[in-house]
Scaffold this motif. Structure first.
Motif, mmCIF file in Angstrom:
data_model
loop_
_atom_site.group_PDB
_atom_site.id
_atom_site.type_symbol
_atom_site.label_atom_id
_atom_site.label_comp_id
_atom_site.label_asym_id
_atom_site.label_seq_id
_atom_site.Cartn_x
_atom_site.Cartn_y
_atom_site.Cartn_z
ATOM 1 N N PHE A 140 2.210 9.534 -5.659
ATOM 2 C CA PHE A 140 2.909 10.782 -5.338
ATOM 3 C C PHE A 140 3.890 11.145 -6.446
ATOM 4 N N ARG A 141 4.587 10.146 -6.996
ATOM 5 C CA ARG A 141 5.501 10.398 -8.121
ATOM 6 C C ARG A 141 4.745 10.987 -9.308
ATOM 7 N N ALA A 142 3.588 10.426 -9.606
ATOM 8 C CA ALA A 142 2.791 10.937 -10.725
ATOM 9 C C ALA A 142 2.392 12.393 -10.479
ATOM 10 N N GLN A 143 2.001 12.696 -9.262
ATOM 11 C CA GLN A 143 1.637 14.079 -8.941
ATOM 12 C C GLN A 143 2.837 15.005 -9.056
ATOM 13 N N LEU A 144 4.003 14.540 -8.597
ATOM 14 C CA LEU A 144 5.214 15.352 -8.699
ATOM 15 C C LEU A 144 5.614 15.571 -10.154
ATOM 16 N N GLU A 145 5.430 14.569 -10.995
ATOM 17 C CA GLU A 145 5.747 14.710 -12.420
ATOM 18 C C GLU A 145 4.871 15.780 -13.064
ATOM 19 N N ALA B 268 0.837 -1.211 0.000
ATOM 20 C CA ALA B 268 0.000 0.000 0.000
ATOM 21 C C ALA B 268 0.868 1.255 0.000
ATOM 22 N N LYS B 269 1.968 1.245 0.765
ATOM 23 C CA LYS B 269 2.883 2.399 0.792
ATOM 24 C C LYS B 269 3.508 2.622 -0.574
ATOM 25 N N ARG B 270 3.891 1.538 -1.250
ATOM 26 C CA ARG B 270 4.485 1.674 -2.584
ATOM 27 C C ARG B 270 3.474 2.260 -3.568
ATOM 28 N N ALA B 271 2.234 1.859 -3.449
ATOM 29 C CA ALA B 271 1.201 2.430 -4.320
ATOM 30 C C ALA B 271 1.043 3.923 -4.049
ATOM 31 N N GLN B 272 1.130 4.310 -2.781
ATOM 32 C CA GLN B 272 1.051 5.741 -2.449
ATOM 33 C C GLN B 272 2.235 6.502 -3.026
ATOM 34 N N VAL B 273 3.425 5.903 -2.971
ATOM 35 C CA VAL B 273 4.614 6.547 -3.528
ATOM 36 C C VAL B 273 4.470 6.709 -5.039
ATOM 37 N N GLN B 274 3.954 5.694 -5.713
ATOM 38 C CA GLN B 274 3.745 5.800 -7.157
ATOM 39 C C GLN B 274 2.768 6.919 -7.500
#
Length: 137
Positions: A81-86, A73-79
């Motif tokens: 977050f990465r999309a939002q940062l991009e 679940a944490k990895r999905a949140q990081v992914q």
């Protein structure tokens, strides 16, 4: 009429006594219940009748499964977050590009101001005639 009142009082008294007796019986049963429960438990005790708690290995496997699910679940949140940062980085890049012409224009304007002030004599700045021009007559 007095006979009816006596019957109502007797029935009220009987009801009170019946309720009091029921309460007393319930209290007596409650005091006997733990001893009777203990006796019935000891009579029916068999070594295999008790259930043991789960074995440590099974408990560990369940805890590890929970940890794995949390990490997933944490990895999905990081992914996400990465999309939002991009997307945010793309927006900042577009803003930066839109500011470049303004920076160029501002630099050119500053150069123009500097060249105009260099053409103007230093003493004729309108400071009350203290410069090299004609004085008072």
């Amino acid at each position: 009429m007095a006979a009816e009142d006596d019957r109502e009082q007797d029935s009220g008294g009987d009801t009170f006594v019946a309720r009091l007796r029921g309460l007393t019986d319930a209290l007596m049963a409650a005091t006997r219940a733990p001893a009777e429960a203990l006796e019935s438990t000891t009579r029916s005790f068999r070594p295999g009748a008790l259930r043991l708690p789960p074995m440590p290995g099974a408990l560990s496997a369940q805890q590890l499964r929970t940890i794995v699910e949390d990490v997933r679940a944490k990895r999905a949140q990081v992914q996400a977050f990465r999309a939002q940062l991009e997307v945010f980085d793309q927006q900042l890049a577009a803003f930066e590009e839109s500011l470049e012409p303004l920076v160029e224009w501002s630099r050119n304007w500053a150069d123009l101001e500097r060249s105009l002030t260099d053409l103007w004599p230093r003493g004729l700045g309108g400071t009350g005639g203290s410069g090299p021009g004609p004085g008072p007559r």
